[in-house]
Design an enzyme around this catalytic site. Structure first.
Site, PDB file in Angstrom:
ATOM      1  N   GLU A  30      -7.424  -7.089 -21.431  1.00  6.02           N
ATOM      2  CA  GLU A  30      -8.788  -7.506 -21.130  1.00  6.02           C
ATOM      3  C   GLU A  30      -9.861  -6.609 -21.746  1.00  6.02           C
ATOM      4  O   GLU A  30     -10.963  -7.076 -22.030  1.00  6.02           O
ATOM      5  CB  GLU A  30      -8.982  -7.546 -19.610  1.00  6.02           C
ATOM      6  CG  GLU A  30      -8.172  -8.606 -18.887  1.00  6.02           C
ATOM      7  CD  GLU A  30      -8.704 -10.009 -19.123  1.00  6.02           C
ATOM      8  OE1 GLU A  30      -9.932 -10.155 -19.307  1.00  6.02           O
ATOM      9  OE2 GLU A  30      -7.898 -10.941 -19.164  1.00  6.02           O
ATOM     10  N   SER A  39      -0.710 -33.865  43.634  1.00  7.61           N
ATOM     11  CA  SER A  39      -0.383 -33.024  44.795  1.00  7.61           C
ATOM     12  C   SER A  39      -0.338 -31.536  44.466  1.00  7.61           C
ATOM     13  O   SER A  39      -0.260 -30.708  45.383  1.00  7.61           O
ATOM     14  CB  SER A  39       0.964 -33.448  45.380  1.00  7.61           C
ATOM     15  OG  SER A  39       0.865 -34.742  45.935  1.00  7.61           O
TER      16      SER A  39
END
Length: 648
Positions: free
Chosen positions: A89, A366
């Site tokens: 690069e 219940s």
């Protein structure tokens, strides 16, 4: 015109032109530079990092990130990565001051010939400046801004620091930001363990991450890798033998398995809380360590139990011709601390992330009754108090209509004790009891126990017709083995930043919401449900446990809520569209098997002491129908009473 005058006029023109040029240049500089970001912000810059969620036993549950990135210090970055990157690069990286003018000139010529921007000629420092501070647009102003920022970066930071910033910030493709994520994503390795070939492959990817990712195009990735290796050989970084060995090596990808999150419903529950407390940006970018209350062993037990129970339920539904998709939820709490030990919010998070343990409000049936009985104990009632179990019609029910409750069994007797009524889940006695206590008072009491869902103050509240969440109900049940102390459930113990400093820490507080004696008596009554009543399936658990079934009209919901001394667990089964599970799919049949399997497995890992009994209580044998004391060990049941209230 005299010669001197000509010279003077020329000088004036030159000075004026220079002034105009300087002014224009200065104006252009300020016009471009006034909105540039401040380089000094990099002094405190830290790249976006992965936050990790851990269980109480340090099992990694999930990673949260906007960009999956774990920064690596320069000293831990392998040398071949750096050398490959520079060779490919920016070969003059150590020589230039940020901008490589030879490269710029070469790129400019190619751009002119192509009549457009085809080559950038950017150095690593320029790429860093663009990545950190600028957009990807290609125009002259952006390039000038990039140059200004580049010079500032080079002036303020060393080459090593620039490389460290770059390698931790750049995108390598396939969701990997930074060198550590790239090594993990493509090879399932730490950067230090990468081979020369792997280093070259990774170093070549920032040029075009979407093209050169080996997970996208392996052959193109190989070509790019070989190009990088050729550059390294050309610049004398690697020998010919090293080059030939590397280019001949195959690309052995070993991508880290992208596992589904452990405890996905719990992780999502935690994520939503943290977004509200510490903010989304810090959560997904801050590299936090989030420590939770979850027990990974119990979580696996919960998932297995839900999967097994749902498979059996679905099989029964298919045999009855019902094609509905059953769902289930389970939440388990640490009785001592209130921490969430396990959470399952549905059968499959990927297909339905809706959390039925925390967000679904359903009728408890219940399973709500123990709260009514707990309130009754504070108003002069005992286990031996008798109440009528005969048909009754109450005037002035909801919308001024009469209400006629019925027992699930459709059988009725004269009188029975509160204990027997609860143990066998009789509706008529519960309805008569709440009529004596007042439904509004019971609703207020339930709110004190942590039921935050709105409760309708009607007599039918006793039978669980007001919708609540499973988390709320399980939390209320955990108060009984905790002897009357309420602790709001929580899932996060502490949050630490990337430097190990504590950002947030849980401070669970407790409130006394009922007398310890009453809590112990309700626990005793609910043990009766397991020994003598609707929860007898759980009798084979080798541990003192207590609990209660719950079933709603038309078998739309089936629940079991219960606890040991250490763990309180709630299980719900039903369908998302409120259709029936099928006839006789009660809490005992559809939900209790899940609860039982989980609690059995859980207590292979968690101690199981007996329930605490506070001072001032006595155990007396009584007739469960009449409430009278019996002396024979062969008759009656042993029940707890506050001293002085036991049957004579």
């Amino acid at each position: 015109m005299p010669e001197n005058n000509k010279r003077h006029a020329l000088l004036v023109i030159i000075v004026a032109a220079a002034g105009v040029f300087a002014g224009t240049a200065l104006g252009l500089f300020f016009a471009i530079a006034h909105d540039l970001p401040q380089i000094r912000h990099l002094e405190t810059f830290s790249p976006s990092a992965v936050s990790r969620v851990y269980s109480a036993d340090d099992t990694l549950l999930a990673e949260l990130y906007a960009e999956k990135r774990t920064p690596v210090p320069y000293r831990n970055i392998p040398r071949p990565i750096i050398e490959a990157l520079i060779a490919t690069e920016d070969s003059r990286f150590y020589e230039h001051s940020g901008v490589d003018f030879k490269g710029v000139l070469r790129a400019l010529v190619r751009d002119i010939m192509a009549l457009g921007f085809v080559e950038g000629g950017s150095t690593l420092t320029q790429q860093l400046a663009k990545t950190l501070f600028l957009t990807n647009e290609k125009n002259l102003i952006r390039k000038i801004k990039e140059a200004f920022l580049t010079f500032q970066l080079e002036r303020r930071y060393t080459k090593k620091e620039i490389l460290e910033f770059y390698l931790n910030q750049v995108y390598f493709g396939s969701g990997a930001y930074g060198i550590n994520a790239a090594a993990q994503t493509f090879f399932n390795k730490h950067p230090a363990d990468l081979t020369l070939s792997e280093c070259a492959l990774i170093a070549g990817m920032p040029k075009s991450p979407s093209r050169y990712s080996p997970l996208v195009n392996k052959e193109l990735a190989r070509w790019r890798r070989d190009t990088v290796l050729r550059q390294m050989h050309k610049h004398g970084i690697i020998s010919k033998a090293e080059y030939e060995t590397a280019v001949q090596s195959s690309i052995n990808l070993n991508p880290g398995k992208r596992k589904l999150r452990e405890a996905p419903y719990f992780v999502e529950y935690v994520r939503q809380i943290l977004e509200q407390t510490i903010g989304e940006a810090r959560l997904f970018r801050g590299g936090l360590s989030i420590h939770t209350t979850l027990d990974s062993t119990l979580q696996r037990a919960a998932s297995d139990a839900v999967e097994t129970g749902l498979a059996a339920l679905e099989d029964r539904m298919i045999r009855k011709g019902l094609n509905h998709d059953p769902q289930a939820a389970l939440v388990a709490l640490n009785v001592d601390t209130g921490g969430i030990l396990a959470m399952v919010g549905g059968r499959d998070f990927q297909s339905s992330p809706f959390n039925r343990a925390t967000s679904a409000r359903r009728q408890p049936g219940s399973a709500f009754k123990p709260l009514v009985y707990a309130y009754a104990l504070d108003h002069g009632f005992t286990q031996a108090t008798t109440i009528l179990n005969t048909p009754v019609v109450f005037p002035g029910g909801r919308k001024d209509r009469t209400w006629e409750p019925k027992n699930f069994s459709k059988t009725y007797t004269s009188e029975m004790t509160l204990r027997k009524a609860l143990v066998h889940s009789k509706n008529i006695p519960a309805a008569r009891l709440i009529n004596k206590l007042g439904p509004a008072s019971v609703a207020r009491f339930a709110a004190e126990l942590g039921i935050s869902s709105p409760l309708s103050p009607y007599l039918s509240l006793a039978l669980g017709t007001s919708e609540v969440t499973l988390m709320e109900l399980t939390s209320a049940y955990s108060i009984f083995p905790r002897l009357g102390r309420h602790i709001k459930p929580y899932g996060i113990t502490r949050v630490m930043d990337r430097n190990g400093r504590i950002l947030w820490q849980a401070k669970p507080g407790e409130t006394i919401v009922m007398p310890a004696a009453n809590a112990a008596i309700i626990t005793d009554m609910l043990q009766g449900v397991i020994r003598e009543g609707t929860g007898q399936r759980a009798n084979d658990i080798q541990c003192p446990v207590a609990g209660k079934t719950g079933t709603t009209d038309s078998f739309k919901d089936a629940l079991f809520l219960g606890f040991s001394r250490k763990i309180a667990t709630g299980v719900w089964t039903g369908t998302d569209d409120y259709t029936t599970l099928g006839k006789w799919e009660t809490g005992a049949k559809a939900a209790l098997p899940i609860w039982e399997q989980f609690m059995k497995t859980a207590h292979e890992h968690v101690p199981c002491p007996g329930f605490d009994i506070p001072d001032g209580l006595v155990r007396v044998r009584m007739d469960p129908v009449t409430g009278k004391r019996v002396e024979s060990l062969d008759h009656g049941v042993a029940a707890l009473f506050k001293k002085g209230t036991e049957p004579e």
